[in-house]
Design an enzyme around this catalytic site. Structure first.
Site, PDB file in Angstrom:
ATOM      1  N   ASP A  20       0.817  -1.211   0.000  1.00 28.60           N
ATOM      2  CA  ASP A  20       0.000   0.000   0.000  1.00 28.60           C
ATOM      3  C   ASP A  20       0.856   1.268   0.000  1.00 28.60           C
ATOM      4  O   ASP A  20       2.026   1.259   0.382  1.00 28.60           O
ATOM      5  CB  ASP A  20      -0.879   0.019   1.257  1.00 28.60           C
ATOM      6  CG  ASP A  20      -2.349  -0.181   0.943  1.00 28.60           C
ATOM      7  OD1 ASP A  20      -2.662  -0.707  -0.138  1.00 28.60           O
ATOM      8  OD2 ASP A  20      -3.181   0.170   1.781  1.00 28.60           O
ATOM      9  N   HIS A 215       2.698  -1.988   4.452  1.00 25.42           N
ATOM     10  CA  HIS A 215       3.061  -0.589   4.201  1.00 25.42           C
ATOM     11  C   HIS A 215       4.577  -0.403   4.282  1.00 25.42           C
ATOM     12  O   HIS A 215       5.062   0.615   4.786  1.00 25.42           O
ATOM     13  CB  HIS A 215       2.357   0.326   5.204  1.00 25.42           C
ATOM     14  CG  HIS A 215       0.867   0.293   5.118  1.00 25.42           C
ATOM     15  ND1 HIS A 215       0.104  -0.714   5.682  1.00 25.42           N
ATOM     16  CD2 HIS A 215       0.002   1.129   4.518  1.00 25.42           C
ATOM     17  CE1 HIS A 215      -1.171  -0.477   5.428  1.00 25.42           C
ATOM     18  NE2 HIS A 215      -1.262   0.627   4.731  1.00 25.42           N
TER      19      HIS A 215
END
Length: 263
Positions: A20, A215
């Site tokens: 992400d 992430h």
């Protein structure tokens, strides 16, 4: 829709490992290249969006800008999508209170069109779950069909922080969508020191189609400008760990590109 049966993967443990927030920082992009996993999604309004190159990239549709810096602005002139300084609103609550669906649709289209000029997108998802307001989810699903992109649709909305008033209509939209649903896994809320254990425990999962979002960011001064830098670095170090790599190898790896080709 049982996409695993179409792919001949019925009864298998299948994993889409998804990076992400690409395009937000150089540290984020660097981790994507260093880890070598193909799937991720790009925040097109981000300052580093043009620096992302990959084989299975999506559009991380963005309507919020939650950090003091860096902040992102809409690509369109929609007044309901801007705060007093011209940035996206800092919270979902403010966004959902003010966003007009016609302005969201124009912004989503602008982000998709910009992505098409930067790379060949395969899928759509959304930053911070901004589309969970049902009328925005309808826009999201309609644009996925219009642009022939696969939208992220979780198998369950439990634990995603969806306001109870949104749930009935969201469930109806998801049930009617002609796209596969995935078992959503996200360790973001865990303390950084628990991240390695989370990834190692993936070995306990039963068969199914899993979407694991991370992430990861490199340990750089720029990456550490974000308030959650410890979480991002913990993802990066865990996914670089040889034991985690061994666990991931127990799954059949899947990309959104392969899913799109199967539909």
């Amino acid at each position: 829709m049982d996409v695993l049966e179409r792919l001949g993967l019925g009864g298998r443990r299948v994993l889409i490992l998804h990076h992400d927030d690409l395009g937000l920082t150089h540290a984020q992009n660097g981790a994507y290249q260093a880890l070598g996993f193909p799937t991720g999604s790009v925040m097109v309004p981000g300052g580093w969006a043009s620096g992302v190159r990959g084989e299975d990239l999506g559009v991380h549709l963005t309507l919020t800008s939650e950090w003091p810096a860096p902040r992102t602005r809409p690509l369109t002139e929609g007044e309901s999508l801007r705060d007093e300084a011209g940035y996206f609103p800092a919270s979902l609550e403010v966004l959902w209170q003010n966003a007009r669906p016609e302005e969201v649709e124009r912004e989503f289209k602008a982000q998709i069109e910009a992505a098409l000029r930067l790379f060949a997108p395969t899928h759509l998802d959304t930053h911070q779950g901004a589309l969970l307001r049902p009328d925005l989810a309808e826009v999201y699903l309609r644009l996925a069909q219009e642009y022939h992109l696969v939208p992220l649709i979780p198998e369950s909305l439990e634990g995603l922080g969806v306001p109870p008033a949104f749930l009935p209509e969201l469930e109806r939209l998801m049930a009617q969508a002609p796209f596969p649903r995935v078992r959503f896994l996200d360790p973001y809320g865990l303390p950084p020191e628990e991240r390695l254990s989370f990834y190692l425990d993936l070995s306990r999962l039963p068969p199914g189609l899993y979407y694991l979002v991370h992430h990861s960011a490199l340990p750089t001064p720029e990456g550490r400008a974000l308030p959650d830098w410890k979480t991002r670095e913990a993802d990066y170090f865990a996914l670089s760990h040889p034991e985690v790599r061994r666990v991931l190898a127990e799954f059949h790896p899947l990309t959104w590109r392969a899913v799109r080709e199967a539909l």
